[in-house]
Scaffold this motif. Structure first.
Motif, PDB file in Angstrom:
ATOM      1  N   PRO A   1       1.810   2.589 -10.865  1.00  0.00           N
ATOM      2  CA  PRO A   1       1.034   1.404 -10.463  1.00  0.00           C
ATOM      3  C   PRO A   1       1.604   0.707  -9.227  1.00  0.00           C
ATOM      4  N   GLN A   2       0.698   0.405  -8.313  1.00  0.00           N
ATOM      5  CA  GLN A   2       1.047  -0.348  -7.110  1.00  0.00           C
ATOM      6  C   GLN A   2       0.093  -1.543  -6.997  1.00  0.00           C
ATOM      7  N   PHE A   3       0.547  -2.603  -6.332  1.00  0.00           N
ATOM      8  CA  PHE A   3      -0.272  -3.801  -6.180  1.00  0.00           C
ATOM      9  C   PHE A   3      -1.485  -3.521  -5.303  1.00  0.00           C
ATOM     10  N   ASN A   4      -2.592  -4.172  -5.654  1.00  0.00           N
ATOM     11  CA  ASN A   4      -3.859  -3.801  -5.014  1.00  0.00           C
ATOM     12  C   ASN A   4      -4.721  -4.986  -4.607  1.00  0.00           C
ATOM     13  N   LYS A   5      -4.278  -6.214  -4.883  1.00  0.00           N
ATOM     14  CA  LYS A   5      -5.154  -7.370  -4.680  1.00  0.00           C
ATOM     15  C   LYS A   5      -5.607  -7.547  -3.235  1.00  0.00           C
ATOM     16  N   TYR A   6      -4.771  -7.173  -2.303  1.00  0.00           N
ATOM     17  CA  TYR A   6      -5.089  -7.458  -0.909  1.00  0.00           C
ATOM     18  C   TYR A   6      -5.489  -6.213  -0.120  1.00  0.00           C
ATOM     19  N   TYR A   7      -5.598  -5.098  -0.804  1.00  0.00           N
ATOM     20  CA  TYR A   7      -6.042  -3.864  -0.143  1.00  0.00           C
ATOM     21  C   TYR A   7      -7.482  -4.052   0.339  1.00  0.00           C
ATOM     22  N   ASP A   8      -7.687  -3.835   1.625  1.00  0.00           N
ATOM     23  CA  ASP A   8      -8.985  -4.082   2.240  1.00  0.00           C
ATOM     24  C   ASP A   8      -9.644  -2.754   2.608  1.00  0.00           C
ATOM     25  N   PRO A   9     -10.694  -2.335   1.891  1.00  0.00           N
ATOM     26  CA  PRO A   9     -11.323  -1.041   2.165  1.00  0.00           C
ATOM     27  C   PRO A   9     -11.973  -0.957   3.543  1.00  0.00           C
ATOM     28  N   ALA A  10     -12.119  -2.101   4.205  1.00  0.00           N
ATOM     29  CA  ALA A  10     -12.710  -2.074   5.543  1.00  0.00           C
ATOM     30  C   ALA A  10     -11.731  -1.586   6.604  1.00  0.00           C
TER      31      ALA A  10
ATOM     32  N   ASP B   1       2.499   7.340   0.521  1.00  0.00           N
ATOM     33  CA  ASP B   1       2.465   8.768   0.207  1.00  0.00           C
ATOM     34  C   ASP B   1       1.068   9.367   0.191  1.00  0.00           C
ATOM     35  N   VAL B   2       0.050   8.536   0.448  1.00  0.00           N
ATOM     36  CA  VAL B   2      -1.316   9.040   0.507  1.00  0.00           C
ATOM     37  C   VAL B   2      -1.692   9.198   1.983  1.00  0.00           C
ATOM     38  N   PRO B   3      -1.951  10.407   2.436  1.00  0.00           N
ATOM     39  CA  PRO B   3      -2.272  10.621   3.852  1.00  0.00           C
ATOM     40  C   PRO B   3      -3.435   9.745   4.307  1.00  0.00           C
ATOM     41  N   GLY B   4      -3.241   9.081   5.425  1.00  0.00           N
ATOM     42  CA  GLY B   4      -4.292   8.253   5.988  1.00  0.00           C
ATOM     43  C   GLY B   4      -4.271   6.804   5.554  1.00  0.00           C
ATOM     44  N   ILE B   5      -3.527   6.464   4.492  1.00  0.00           N
ATOM     45  CA  ILE B   5      -3.440   5.073   4.059  1.00  0.00           C
ATOM     46  C   ILE B   5      -2.439   4.312   4.924  1.00  0.00           C
ATOM     47  N   ASN B   6      -1.328   4.977   5.238  1.00  0.00           N
ATOM     48  CA  ASN B   6      -0.336   4.419   6.166  1.00  0.00           C
ATOM     49  C   ASN B   6       0.256   3.098   5.679  1.00  0.00           C
ATOM     50  N   GLY B   7       0.473   2.999   4.380  1.00  0.00           N
ATOM     51  CA  GLY B   7       1.072   1.784   3.834  1.00  0.00           C
ATOM     52  C   GLY B   7       2.572   1.740   4.026  1.00  0.00           C
ATOM     53  N   ASP B   8       3.129   0.545   3.880  1.00  0.00           N
ATOM     54  CA  ASP B   8       4.576   0.362   4.018  1.00  0.00           C
ATOM     55  C   ASP B   8       5.316   0.578   2.702  1.00  0.00           C
ATOM     56  N   TYR B   9       4.658   0.253   1.588  1.00  0.00           N
ATOM     57  CA  TYR B   9       5.250   0.295   0.250  1.00  0.00           C
ATOM     58  C   TYR B   9       6.646  -0.333   0.249  1.00  0.00           C
ATOM     59  N   ALA B  10       6.710  -1.562   0.751  1.00  0.00           N
ATOM     60  CA  ALA B  10       7.957  -2.317   0.762  1.00  0.00           C
ATOM     61  C   ALA B  10       8.039  -3.287  -0.409  1.00  0.00           C
TER      62      ALA B  10
ATOM     63  N   ALA C   1       0.825  -1.216   0.000  1.00  0.00           N
ATOM     64  CA  ALA C   1       0.000   0.000   0.000  1.00  0.00           C
ATOM     65  C   ALA C   1       0.857   1.264   0.000  1.00  0.00           C
ATOM     66  N   SER C   2       0.276   2.320  -0.541  1.00  0.00           N
ATOM     67  CA  SER C   2       0.991   3.585  -0.691  1.00  0.00           C
ATOM     68  C   SER C   2       1.413   4.167   0.645  1.00  0.00           C
TER      69      SER C   2
END
Length: 492
Positions: free
Chosen positions: A345-354, A295-304, A292-293
């Motif tokens: 483009p970043q991977f998105n298959k496991y991004y959980d909107p919940a 650089d998007v405020p509130g997403i708090n992804g690791d982008y590893a 997950a990103s």
């Protein structure tokens, strides 16, 4: 390896106990072995613990270790901006060696999981007949054999020859602690034996709701078809995958997105999956956070985990391919400031909107094998048998393509030869199984020349013959005088 086996002995003495057969239970207590394996409930709990070895907390095998320890060494992935571990970055750049700590973890965790299965297989067989039904005994033992086969299948593909351990370790003698490698052929023979035994498991239509995520006859047959495919045993690969297809136990979801929706997990396409459930004292899918990103405020992804753009994967998708928008994301609205952010483009298959702000608690499962793969196994094996595709091979691959809403291969390329159709299947696998721990296995089973050419074309110019295996961990070699380094890694 000696320390690892001592750890196994500790596992013999202390075994985590689960309160019921569902895979989402927390450990409630610990019992010594003399008090364990006394009845059916305990046997079920022991095998449930074996399942948890697939995706337990931290960087476990199917909770990101296969990604950072294996998939980084492909044309589709690279260590992302926040992947700070030098060992992970080394795998991404193909500068890893036998001291790499991810290699150690792949080895250690696999053998730890195998040991848990070994103990279950032995001990459940000894439970008094008055305390367990024979049907349950056979089912639980065969589930443990399925899991053991899966781990050995991974190990033999990663490392080549490996120690083949089928019994619990009960002695600290050198004969018990120091175990030499077995030839690949012997390891594969055991894998096939275990999976043939596991074929007698109930089929998925016989599975109860509480056992929905456990291995079935369909899981065993499907994985066995993949083992045969890897061995280039085309006839058996085709026959076994066709057996699964003809069973009508599985079918494709109409919409590709449903493969990864929480509401449809363990559904009609899922043959066997790593189970995740966030925010419940269980374990979230860390791939969601790792990709997950940041650089998007509130997403708090690791982008590893990042897309290796030079590999060209993103551009292989037609615009109308519905897999593209499920697999990748290029825009997100910040839950913090409401602004739209656009990025590569970043991977998105496991991004959980919940769990927008805490993707480490993603409840999306990771497929280990699903019906789309069985169809592509059948297409590939049939092409190899006939030295060219027939109508059945085209029909199998086109089921996958039609679900993706792209043109049927039979319509746009009806006269492919053997080599062309093989490449078409591999391309379809590449697009279908992004971020599902498949790419490295697919590249290396086509051989060193193919792997090297593909990686170099993607800008990973250090690719070499040795990279179609991983080195036996140096730490294990130092601890076990009977272990020898893989020939291709001697001197590295």
């Amino acid at each position: 390896m000696r320390k690892n086996i001592i750890l196994y002995l500790f596992t013999v003495s202390l075994l985590t106990v689960w309160s019921c057969s569902k895979l989402d239970e927390k450990p409630e207590s610990i019992l010594v072995t003399s008090e364990f394996y006394q009845n059916e409930s305990q046997a079920t709990a022991a095998v449930t613990a074996a399942y948890r070895k697939l995706y337990d907390s931290g960087q476990s095998l199917y909770n990101s270790l296969l990604q950072i320890g294996v998939e980084m060494a492909t044309d589709d992935y690279e260590a992302g901006p926040r992947a700070r571990n030098a060992h992970v970055r080394a795998i991404s750049g193909l500068t890893h060696d036998s001291s790499n700590d991810r290699m150690e973890q792949l080895w250690k965790q696999s053998y730890d999981a195998i040991n848990v299965s070994n103990i279950a297989i032995e001990k459940i067989a000894l439970i008094d007949a008055s305390q367990i039904s024979e049907q349950s005994r056979a089912k639980l033992i065969n589930e443990a054999k399925f899991l053991r086969a899966l781990h050995y299948f991974n190990l033999v593909r990663w490392f080549g020859d490996v120690p083949l351990i089928l019994k619990e370790t009960t002695s600290l003698s050198p004969e018990s602690l120091y175990i030499a490698k077995s030839p690949e052929a012997d390891v594969y023979a055991q894998i096939i034996k275990d999976l043939k035994d596991a074929e007698s498991l109930p089929n998925p239509l016989q599975q109860t709701a509480k056992d929905i995520s456990r291995a079935t006859a369909g899981s065993a047959k499907s994985l066995l078809s993949k083992v045969y495919l890897t061995r280039k045993d085309w006839s058996n690969a085709a026959a076994k995958s066709k057996e699964v297809i003809d069973s009508k136990w599985y079918s494709l979801f109409d919409n590709f997105a449903d493969v990864f929706n929480v509401a449809t997990k363990n559904g009609k396409e899922h043959i066997f999956s790593a189970q995740f459930q966030g925010n419940s004292g269980y374990q979230g899918n860390s791939l969601a956070s790792r990709s997950a990103s940041a650089d998007v405020p509130g997403i708090n992804g690791d982008y590893a985990d990042a897309l290796h753009t030079a590999g060209g994967l993103y551009n292989t998708y037609a615009n109308e391919d519905t897999r593209k928008a499920v697999t990748f994301v290029t825009q997100l609205v910040s839950p913090t400031d409401g602004k739209l952010y656009t990025f590569a483009p970043q991977f998105n298959k496991y991004y959980d909107p919940a769990v927008i702000g805490n993707q480490s608690q993603s409840s999306k499962n990771t497929p280990i094998i699903r019906y789309a793969e069985v169809l592509l196994i059948y297409a590939e094996a049939t092409n190899e048998i006939n030295h060219g595709p027939n109508a059945d091979a085209y029909a199998a691959i086109d089921l996958v393509r039609q679900r993706a809403r792209i043109a049927k291969l039979a319509d746009i390329s009806p006269a492919l030869n053997e080599s062309e159709f093989r490449d078409a299947v591999f391309l379809e696998r590449r697009k279908e199984f992004v971020y599902e721990y498949q790419r490295w296995f697919d590249l290396v089973r086509r051989g060193a020349d193919y792997y090297i050419a593909t990686l170099k074309a993607a800008g990973k110019t250090l690719a070499a013959k040795r990279h179609i295996h991983f080195p036996t961990p140096l730490r294990e070699i130092n601890l076990n005088p009977k272990l020898k380094q893989h020939p291709d890694w001697v001197g590295y």
